[in-house]
Structures are given as C-alpha cells and as structure tokens.
Design a protein around this motif. Structure first.
Motif, short mmCIF file in Angstrom:
data_model
loop_
_atom_site.label_atom_id
_atom_site.label_comp_id
_atom_site.label_asym_id
_atom_site.label_seq_id
_atom_site.Cartn_x
_atom_site.Cartn_y
_atom_site.Cartn_z
N SER A 126 0.83 -1.20 0.00
CA SER A 126 0.00 0.00 0.00
C SER A 126 0.87 1.25 0.00
N SER A 127 0.53 2.20 -0.84
CA SER A 127 1.31 3.42 -0.99
C SER A 127 0.67 4.61 -0.30
N ASP A 128 1.51 5.51 0.23
CA ASP A 128 1.04 6.78 0.80
C ASP A 128 2.18 7.78 0.70
N THR A 129 1.87 8.99 0.28
CA THR A 129 2.92 10.02 0.17
C THR A 129 3.23 10.66 1.52
N HIS A 130 2.35 10.48 2.50
CA HIS A 130 2.55 11.09 3.81
C HIS A 130 3.56 10.30 4.65
N PRO A 131 4.13 10.95 5.67
CA PRO A 131 5.18 10.30 6.47
C PRO A 131 4.64 9.30 7.50
N GLU A 132 5.55 8.53 8.06
CA GLU A 132 5.23 7.60 9.14
C GLU A 132 4.53 8.36 10.27
N GLY A 133 3.46 7.77 10.81
CA GLY A 133 2.74 8.40 11.90
C GLY A 133 1.60 9.31 11.48
N TYR A 134 1.52 9.63 10.18
CA TYR A 134 0.43 10.48 9.67
C TYR A 134 -0.88 9.70 9.78
N PRO A 135 -2.01 10.36 10.06
CA PRO A 135 -3.27 9.65 10.28
C PRO A 135 -3.65 8.65 9.18
N THR A 136 -3.44 9.00 7.92
CA THR A 136 -3.80 8.06 6.85
C THR A 136 -2.91 6.83 6.88
N VAL A 137 -1.64 7.03 7.17
CA VAL A 137 -0.69 5.91 7.24
C VAL A 137 -1.06 4.97 8.38
N ILE A 173 -12.57 21.27 1.04
CA ILE A 173 -12.55 20.18 2.02
C ILE A 173 -12.59 18.90 1.18
N VAL A 174 -11.44 18.54 0.65
CA VAL A 174 -11.37 17.42 -0.29
C VAL A 174 -11.04 16.12 0.45
N PRO A 175 -11.92 15.13 0.37
CA PRO A 175 -11.63 13.85 1.04
C PRO A 175 -10.45 13.13 0.39
N GLU A 176 -9.85 12.25 1.16
CA GLU A 176 -8.86 11.32 0.64
C GLU A 176 -9.61 10.02 0.32
N VAL A 177 -9.06 9.21 -0.55
CA VAL A 177 -9.72 7.94 -0.86
C VAL A 177 -8.71 6.80 -0.78
N LEU A 178 -9.16 5.67 -0.28
CA LEU A 178 -8.35 4.46 -0.25
C LEU A 178 -8.86 3.53 -1.34
N VAL A 179 -8.00 3.21 -2.28
CA VAL A 179 -8.40 2.36 -3.40
C VAL A 179 -7.52 1.12 -3.46
N MET A 180 -8.02 0.12 -4.18
CA MET A 180 -7.27 -1.11 -4.37
C MET A 180 -7.24 -1.45 -5.85
N SER A 181 -6.16 -2.02 -6.29
CA SER A 181 -6.06 -2.47 -7.67
C SER A 181 -7.11 -3.55 -7.93
N LYS A 182 -7.87 -3.41 -9.01
CA LYS A 182 -8.87 -4.42 -9.34
C LYS A 182 -8.20 -5.77 -9.62
N MET A 233 -9.22 6.80 11.73
CA MET A 233 -8.54 7.84 10.96
C MET A 233 -9.09 9.21 11.32
N ARG A 234 -10.40 9.33 11.43
CA ARG A 234 -11.01 10.63 11.74
C ARG A 234 -10.61 11.11 13.13
N GLU A 235 -10.54 10.19 14.07
CA GLU A 235 -10.13 10.55 15.43
C GLU A 235 -8.68 11.02 15.44
N LEU A 236 -7.82 10.28 14.75
CA LEU A 236 -6.42 10.66 14.65
C LEU A 236 -6.25 12.00 13.94
N TRP A 237 -7.09 12.22 12.93
CA TRP A 237 -7.01 13.46 12.16
C TRP A 237 -7.32 14.67 13.04
#
Length: 326
Positions: free
Chosen positions: A30-41, A233-242, A267-271
């Motif tokens: 799984s890929s994420d551009t944000h750093p370790e510890g970021y809410p999405t990660v 207020i742009v949401p982030e999305v989690l997607v998976m390869s089909k 995620m929302r709580e961490l955010w």
C-alpha cells in the motif's frame, strides 16, 4: 548511546514487521505520500492488523509511506496496472480520470467537515466509490483531508485582491488550476514532494493545504503567511487495484471492504488530534495566521468553475444531493 538504542529498536521493529508480512500468504503493498505516523498511514496500518486477524494471518498489508513508491500521479497508474495493490490518494489527482470525483473537489461544496462526512458516508459517497470500478480500481473508503487554505512566502492574504499575480502550487487537477485562476492568481500543478524547494527558490510563492500537511511537509518554514479561507474540504480515498482485488475470494473481498470501512473512525479521530497538534506547532513557529477574511467574494468567484465542470445531469444531481444533505 540513546541514538544507538533508538536505531537498534527501529531495526528490530523493522525486522519483526518484515517477518510478520513474510508469514502471510498475501501481502498487499500500500502506498502513501505522507510520512510515518500520519493519520492516513496509521489508519491503513490498523486496517492491515484487522485483515491479518480476520483472515487468520493469511492477508497482511505493508504500508510504504513517505512517497517510497512515488508521487500520487505515478502511484495511481501503478495501482491501475496492479504493480501496487492499495493506494491512499487525495481525490484531486483523480479529477481528470473519474468525473464523479470532481464534485467533492469543488471549492466550497461542503459547509463543514461534518457535512462532508455525512455526504461521503451516504449515497453520494457510494456512487463515487462505485465509479472507480470502470478504471481498474476498487474504491474502499474515504479518509479526511481537512480544510485546505492558502499559504505563501510574500505577504498576508486578506482579500481576493491580495492573490493577484501570486504563483501557487496546486494538485494535478484542472479544477484546482481553474479555481486559482478564478481568484486572480497563477496555478502551477506539481507533485507534492517538489513544493518545499520550489517555494524556497521562488519558483512558486506558495501552495494550499491543510494544517497537518502544512506542518509535516515543513512548508511553514518557507511560507510564513497562512490564510484560513478554507476553500476546499477534499476527502482522501483508499483504493485497491482491481487486479489484486480479483485474486481474492468473495469472502476475502468482503473482509477487505469491511476492514477499510472500520479503519475510517480511527482515521477521523487521529485526524482531529493531529490538526490540533499541527496548528499549535505552526503557531509556535511564529507563522502569521490570517483569520479575519470575508469568504463571500471567494465563493462568488467560483461560479464559472461550477459552470465549467458541473455540466451533465448526473453531476448536477450530485451537487443538488450534496446541498440537500443536512
């Protein structure tokens, strides 16, 4: 000595993680551009723990944070081809690929973060997730991306007039380019990882983003004026390869979908926690925060943007449904 201990602990943790991942029959990258510890990660890592538990150790997730697998535009293509299994991305880079993602990316479309949650947790959100299936992707869940506001290195922005002539980085989305142009400024689409040096060297004057990203990227060090106009207020999305998704059994696919949904409240709580910490850190650094701003002219300037992008009956209905959501 402390450094050696810390390094040793990190290496041991890394070895333990790799060993755990290796023990799984299926390890989803799984890929994420944000750093370790970021809410999405952290949320995707937590999802991985749920998957491992619910599949009896068969399926794991290995999260590659900090853009280790590339910037968002590149990782989207890799996910479509099945090179990357999962991807956490802002909806912005999808705007030129999937038209339904343009609607929650419109300026001032949401009245508040709570309003955004109600919309994305409801029928409109599901409609957008379903739209990914025509593009070799499976939409799993929406995460928070916070309220985005302008920051720059030149001067405080208190009105639209103050934006004139300034150069702002935007995500690689035509909507964001047109949004900035409608405000009288100049938009420069570029990858997130290039923003710091571009501000520092004067290639651009600033960018627009939320508190945690403004903080974690270090952009506040080179762009010390932050105007809370909250245009997006742009949401982030989690997607998976089909391709990766289709290799799983129907039961495993549902487990993946449910684990993704179950990671959202965390995620929302961490955010929310991270926003407070980041705001305080930025304020402590002496950044000038501009809050006394009338948003009405900004909202009125967005009329041509809506006219350009909300053209089909389907998209017009989506806007109406969002506006009707209490």
């Amino acid at each position: 000595m402390n450094y050696v201990k810390t390094l040793g602990a990190a290496l041991l943790a890394s070895v333990a993680f790799v060993s755990a991942a290796a023990a799984c029959e299926v390890t989803l990258r799984s890929s994420d551009t944000h750093p370790e510890g970021y809410p999405t990660v952290v949320a995707v890592q937590k999802m991985g723990e749920m998957l491992e538990e619910r599949t009896g150790g068969k399926i794991c997730i290995e999260v590659f944070h900090s853009a280790q697998l590339g910037q968002e535009k590149d990782t989207i293509e890799q996910t479509q081809f099945g090179v990357i299994d999962m991807n956490r991305v802002s909806l912005g880079p999808f705007n030129n690929i999937i038209e339904e993602t343009q609607i929650p990316s419109l300026p001032f479309i949401f009245r508040s973060t709570d309003h955004m949650h109600r919309v994305m947790d409801g029928p409109v959100g599901q409609q957008i997730l379903d739209a990914f299936s025509d593009h070799d992707l499976v939409g799993l869940a929406f995460y928070d991306g916070g309220s985005r506001s302008f920051y720059n290195s030149q001067k405080p922005i208190r009105s639209i007039e103050d934006l004139a002539g300034l150069k702002f980085r935007v995500m690689q989305s035509d909507i964001f380019v047109d949004m900035v142009a409608a405000l009288g400024a100049n938009a420069t689409p570029m990858p997130y990882g290039e923003v710091y040096s571009s501000i520092q060297t004067g290639v651009i004057d600033g960018a627009e983003n939320n508190w945690p990203s403004y903080d974690s990227s270090g952009h506040f060090e080179v762009a010390k004026y932050y105007t809370l106009n909250q245009h997006l207020i742009v949401p982030e999305v989690l997607v998976m390869s089909k391709t990766s998704f289709d290799k799983l059994s129907a039961e495993e696919q549902e487990i993946v979908r449910q684990a993704a949904r179950d990671s959202v409240p965390l995620m929302r709580e961490l955010w929310q926690e991270r926003e407070k910490v980041s705001e305080q850190r930025v304020r402590d650094a002496g950044v000038e925060i501009i809050t006394d701003i009338d948003k009405t002219p900004f909202i009125e300037a967005m009329v041509p943007v809506y006219q350009k992008y909300v053209t089909s009956p389907k998209l017009q209905q989506m806007v109406a449904d969002i506006q009707a959501t209490e």
